[in-house]
Design a protein around this motif. Structure first.
Motif, PDB file in Angstrom:
ATOM      1  N   MET A   1      43.947  76.125  37.180  1.00  0.00           N
ATOM      2  CA  MET A   1      43.545  75.700  35.840  1.00  0.00           C
ATOM      3  C   MET A   1      42.049  75.351  35.834  1.00  0.00           C
ATOM      4  O   MET A   1      41.661  74.192  35.731  1.00  0.00           O
ATOM      5  N   PRO A   2      41.175  76.359  35.952  1.00  0.00           N
ATOM      6  CA  PRO A   2      39.740  76.083  36.093  1.00  0.00           C
ATOM      7  C   PRO A   2      39.110  75.401  34.881  1.00  0.00           C
ATOM      8  O   PRO A   2      38.216  74.554  35.056  1.00  0.00           O
ATOM      9  N   ALA A   3      39.531  75.733  33.675  1.00  0.00           N
ATOM     10  CA  ALA A   3      38.951  75.080  32.500  1.00  0.00           C
ATOM     11  C   ALA A   3      39.321  73.604  32.480  1.00  0.00           C
ATOM     12  O   ALA A   3      38.482  72.733  32.179  1.00  0.00           O
ATOM     13  N   THR A   4      40.574  73.293  32.803  1.00  0.00           N
ATOM     14  CA  THR A   4      41.029  71.905  32.844  1.00  0.00           C
ATOM     15  C   THR A   4      40.302  71.139  33.945  1.00  0.00           C
ATOM     16  O   THR A   4      39.838  70.010  33.727  1.00  0.00           O
ATOM     17  N   ALA A   5      40.194  71.756  35.116  1.00  0.00           N
ATOM     18  CA  ALA A   5      39.497  71.113  36.228  1.00  0.00           C
ATOM     19  C   ALA A   5      38.037  70.860  35.868  1.00  0.00           C
ATOM     20  O   ALA A   5      37.475  69.810  36.219  1.00  0.00           O
ATOM     21  N   GLY A   6      37.425  71.793  35.158  1.00  0.00           N
ATOM     22  CA  GLY A   6      36.038  71.623  34.762  1.00  0.00           C
ATOM     23  C   GLY A   6      35.835  70.442  33.838  1.00  0.00           C
ATOM     24  O   GLY A   6      34.869  69.674  33.997  1.00  0.00           O
ATOM     25  N   LEU A   7      36.735  70.254  32.874  1.00  0.00           N
ATOM     26  CA  LEU A   7      36.615  69.114  31.968  1.00  0.00           C
ATOM     27  C   LEU A   7      36.811  67.805  32.723  1.00  0.00           C
ATOM     28  O   LEU A   7      36.058  66.844  32.529  1.00  0.00           O
ATOM     29  N   LEU A   8      37.823  67.744  33.573  1.00  0.00           N
ATOM     30  CA  LEU A   8      38.072  66.514  34.333  1.00  0.00           C
ATOM     31  C   LEU A   8      36.860  66.152  35.179  1.00  0.00           C
ATOM     32  O   LEU A   8      36.479  64.978  35.282  1.00  0.00           O
TER      33      LEU A   8
END
Length: 278
Positions: free
Chosen positions: A82-89
């Protein structure tokens, strides 16, 4: 039994924080719907069934480890998908205790409860990011129903009695991050707005509660005990009630049925779920 402390104004219980980019939310939604998540049913005493979670950050790195506890959280294997989710976190830069995806199916309920009582007494906060939701999914806190709409980060104070339901579906999926208080959280929470979609629930009269209790008693007499209890538990989502009323009603019903053991069990559940102390 110690009485619960009065709840603060609604904005002290739930508030909207930052807006998020719509295209980012869409990528995160796609990840939540397609990633190989090991969804787990946990905290069974809090729910009707139909509430599932999977971890994105925790102490063990195992996405199936979903019973939260104090820790310095690291990414699970699921977050790698989940790269987009990881990026936001990563961009938020918060001190994460635990990060989960939570999925609530249609006609599913999380019963009235409080959180964090079993954890260390340090300042922590809960953030919600709605990824997939519908207008029949709402949270109740302080006698008010709030639909947590998409596009924003929400702050929930789960030490006040609350519950969640999804009446019609489709599934409600939220990213839930439990975080420790620090400068990054202070900056994030500095500009908080009152919920835009909030509706005060009506007060229930004694006659209305007596009617619902009698209806539940009739179901129980026919052998439909779970349905009778569910009818009373759902009152929390229809009326503004004094804290723990639904558990008291269920205890009363079982007392009237002559089942003292079950009545006592529900009285104990009230103390556990609402973190009351003797």
């Amino acid at each position: 039994m110690e009485e619960a402390q009065p709840a603060p104004a609604l904005s002290g219980q739930i508030a909207q924080l930052e807006r998020l980019d719509g295209s980012l939310i869409e990528r995160m939604r796609h990840e939540a719907l397609t990633a190989p998540a090991p969804w787990k049913a946990e905290y069974g005493q809090f729910q009707s069934g139909g509430w599932w979670t999977t971890s994105l950050m925790n102490a063990s790195g195992d996405a199936a480890d979903v019973r939260i506890g104090d820790c310095t959280a690291g990414p699970t294997a699921l977050l790698q998908h989940m790269p987009a989710t990881a990026g936001l976190l990563d961009e938020l830069g918060l001190s994460y205790m635990w990060v989960r995806l939570a999925r609530l199916e249609a006609n599913a309920f999380l019963w009235e409860h409080r959180d964090y009582d079993e954890l260390d007494q340090v300042e922590r906060h809960r953030l919600h990011i709605p990824l997939h939701t519908n207008s029949s999914a709402f949270l109740v806190t302080g006698g008010t129903k709030v639909h947590m709409a998409g596009g924003r980060i929400w702050r929930l104070t789960p030490t006040y009695a609350h519950g969640v339901c999804n009446l019609l579906g489709p599934d409600r999926i939220h990213l839930i991050a439990d975080v420790y208080a620090d400068d990054a959280f202070t900056r994030l929470a500095r500009h908080a707005d009152a919920p835009a979609a909030a509706e005060a629930l009506p007060q229930a009269s004694e006659a209305e509660l007596a009617e619902r209790l009698a209806a539940a008693h009739r179901l129980a007499d026919l052998g439909y005990i779970d349905a009778a209890e569910g009818l009373l538990l759902r009152l929390f989502y229809s009326f503004a009630l004094p804290e723990g009323t639904v558990y008291d009603l269920i205890s009363q019903m079982h007392t009237a049925l002559g089942d003292t053991e079950t009545s006592n069990r529900w009285a104990a559940a009230k103390s556990q779920l609402l973190a009351l102390v003797s």
